[in-house]
Design a protein around this motif. Sequence first.
Motif, PDB file in Angstrom:
ATOM      1  N   PRO A  90       0.835  -1.203   0.000  1.00 49.91           N
ATOM      2  CA  PRO A  90       0.000   0.000   0.000  1.00 49.91           C
ATOM      3  C   PRO A  90       0.868   1.251   0.000  1.00 49.91           C
ATOM      4  N   ALA A  91       0.636   2.114  -0.987  1.00 46.20           N
ATOM      5  CA  ALA A  91       1.476   3.304  -1.118  1.00 46.20           C
ATOM      6  C   ALA A  91       0.695   4.392  -1.843  1.00 46.20           C
ATOM      7  N   GLY A  92       1.259   5.602  -1.834  1.00 48.86           N
ATOM      8  CA  GLY A  92       0.645   6.725  -2.521  1.00 48.86           C
ATOM      9  C   GLY A  92      -0.440   7.380  -1.688  1.00 48.86           C
ATOM     10  N   ARG A  93      -1.090   8.353  -2.298  1.00 49.21           N
ATOM     11  CA  ARG A  93      -2.138   9.088  -1.593  1.00 49.21           C
ATOM     12  C   ARG A  93      -3.467   8.354  -1.697  1.00 49.21           C
ATOM     13  N   LEU A  94      -4.201   8.334  -0.591  1.00 56.46           N
ATOM     14  CA  LEU A  94      -5.530   7.728  -0.546  1.00 56.46           C
ATOM     15  C   LEU A  94      -6.473   8.730   0.104  1.00 56.46           C
ATOM     16  N   THR A  95      -7.420   9.261  -0.676  1.00 62.43           N
ATOM     17  CA  THR A  95      -8.382  10.221  -0.143  1.00 62.43           C
ATOM     18  C   THR A  95      -9.613   9.472   0.352  1.00 62.43           C
ATOM     19  N   ILE A  96      -9.989   9.747   1.602  1.00 59.32           N
ATOM     20  CA  ILE A  96     -11.076   9.042   2.270  1.00 59.32           C
ATOM     21  C   ILE A  96     -12.092  10.063   2.772  1.00 59.32           C
ATOM     22  N   ALA A  97     -13.371   9.719   2.661  1.00 64.44           N
ATOM     23  CA  ALA A  97     -14.423  10.538   3.262  1.00 64.44           C
ATOM     24  C   ALA A  97     -15.247   9.671   4.190  1.00 64.44           C
ATOM     25  N   ALA A  98     -15.675  10.242   5.302  1.00 65.93           N
ATOM     26  CA  ALA A  98     -16.521   9.529   6.261  1.00 65.93           C
ATOM     27  C   ALA A  98     -17.507  10.517   6.861  1.00 65.93           C
ATOM     28  N   ASP A 113      -3.313   3.340  12.644  1.00 61.50           N
ATOM     29  CA  ASP A 113      -2.838   1.976  12.399  1.00 61.50           C
ATOM     30  C   ASP A 113      -2.214   1.859  11.011  1.00 61.50           C
ATOM     31  N   LEU A 114      -2.884   2.434  10.013  1.00 57.63           N
ATOM     32  CA  LEU A 114      -2.349   2.401   8.643  1.00 57.63           C
ATOM     33  C   LEU A 114      -1.017   3.138   8.554  1.00 57.63           C
ATOM     34  N   ALA A 115      -0.915   4.283   9.222  1.00 57.79           N
ATOM     35  CA  ALA A 115       0.325   5.053   9.187  1.00 57.79           C
ATOM     36  C   ALA A 115       1.476   4.282   9.826  1.00 57.79           C
ATOM     37  N   ARG A 116       1.179   3.544  10.887  1.00 57.46           N
ATOM     38  CA  ARG A 116       2.218   2.777  11.572  1.00 57.46           C
ATOM     39  C   ARG A 116       2.688   1.596  10.721  1.00 57.46           C
ATOM     40  N   ARG A 117       1.742   0.904  10.103  1.00 58.98           N
ATOM     41  CA  ARG A 117       2.089  -0.314   9.364  1.00 58.98           C
ATOM     42  C   ARG A 117       2.531  -0.052   7.936  1.00 58.98           C
ATOM     43  N   HIS A 118       2.093   1.092   7.362  1.00 59.13           N
ATOM     44  CA  HIS A 118       2.375   1.353   5.946  1.00 59.13           C
ATOM     45  C   HIS A 118       2.829   2.804   5.770  1.00 59.13           C
ATOM     46  N   PRO A 119       4.070   3.104   6.104  1.00 61.48           N
ATOM     47  CA  PRO A 119       4.544   4.488   6.041  1.00 61.48           C
ATOM     48  C   PRO A 119       4.537   5.087   4.645  1.00 61.48           C
ATOM     49  N   ALA A 120       4.497   4.257   3.602  1.00 60.90           N
ATOM     50  CA  ALA A 120       4.457   4.785   2.233  1.00 60.90           C
ATOM     51  C   ALA A 120       3.057   5.190   1.802  1.00 60.90           C
ATOM     52  N   LEU A 121       2.052   4.930   2.654  1.00 59.44           N
ATOM     53  CA  LEU A 121       0.669   5.267   2.338  1.00 59.44           C
ATOM     54  C   LEU A 121       0.317   6.609   2.971  1.00 59.44           C
ATOM     55  N   ASP A 122      -0.158   7.535   2.152  1.00 58.55           N
ATOM     56  CA  ASP A 122      -0.497   8.892   2.595  1.00 58.55           C
ATOM     57  C   ASP A 122      -2.015   9.042   2.578  1.00 58.55           C
ATOM     58  N   THR A 123      -2.670   8.834   3.733  1.00 53.93           N
ATOM     59  CA  THR A 123      -4.130   8.925   3.801  1.00 53.93           C
ATOM     60  C   THR A 123      -4.560  10.361   4.097  1.00 53.93           C
ATOM     61  N   ARG A 124      -5.661  10.773   3.483  1.00 59.06           N
ATOM     62  CA  ARG A 124      -6.216  12.109   3.684  1.00 59.06           C
ATOM     63  C   ARG A 124      -7.718  11.987   3.948  1.00 59.06           C
ATOM     64  N   LEU A 125      -8.171  12.425   5.116  1.00 61.24           N
ATOM     65  CA  LEU A 125      -9.558  12.256   5.528  1.00 61.24           C
ATOM     66  C   LEU A 125     -10.338  13.561   5.404  1.00 61.24           C
ATOM     67  N   SER A 126     -11.573  13.456   4.885  1.00 54.99           N
ATOM     68  CA  SER A 126     -12.521  14.571   4.883  1.00 54.99           C
ATOM     69  C   SER A 126     -13.827  14.092   5.499  1.00 54.99           C
TER      70      SER A 126
END
Length: 308
Positions: A90-98, A113-126
């Motif tokens: 898992p890598a790159g930017r992932l835009t999430i809405a909730a 949890d995702l940030a700890r396990r997958h440092p190459a994954l850049d999640t963005r929440l709205s």
Amino acid sequence: MLDLQRLRALHAVSVHGSVGAAAAALGYTPSAVSQQIAKLERETRTVLLEREGRGVRLTAEAHQLVATAQELLAIVERAETELEERRGVPAGRLTIAAFASAARGLLPGVLADLARRHPALDTRLSEIDPHLSVGMVAKGALDLVVAHDWDIAPLRVPPGVEQAVIGDDRCTLLVPEGHPFAGRESVRREELGGQRWVCQPPGRVCHDWLMRTLRAAGHEPEIVHQADENPTLVALVAAGLGVSLVPRLGRGPLPGGVVEVALDPTPVRRLYALWRTGVSRRPAIAETVRTLQEHWPAPAARTPVTAD
């Protein structure tokens, strides 16, 4: 040659409805989005945005470009998915809405949890309500959405969008201390007539569910106070200003002066993760959905995410 980033900016304005909202979604400033579109207008020698009151309106030529931009962005997305799939990480930017209570009660732990396990994954929440976010994921403005539905208001999934069940969120009746229902273990829906209700505004799924359910039981709800956030609803109940039906997710501990009573039958809303079919093989999607399910606080039905 048309610049892809400028097309992306125009597409975002089309999806989000304004330059400011598009800028927030893209992580830019409004002036940066305006500059991108101004450059696109010079490149195409075409007027793309026209002033309309305090906002803007897309011209017919802009709508044509938006359709082309959506096709190009889908091609880029497929290429990125294939590369990520080949790497298997898992890598790159992932835009999430909730929606609000999921953004407060579920996503912080999931994202950490995702940030700890997958440092190459850049999640963005709205924080976005399902009646908007589901359409946005279908149009490519978001990568993944956490939405919900009720038993009498099923979630409508657009073509090209897939879903997985996260879990079931039970709702309970909240009443002030001293209320006639406060000493009861449960209350039937048929007994809810004559109550003063505190609930979310019209257009929200929770509001619509309350109206339809009580009317089906023969009662016309008297809604005396409306608020967007569940903590505000709880505070109004604590002040003795009415009763409310509030989901448990993201609610937090109840303050003094509020009593929780079960409603029979228990209202349940089901949470889903939704994403576009074209990115089903992306490891970031599969891992995020699995993590959402793992963090769900109660046993729930599971829908596995499989590679096509």
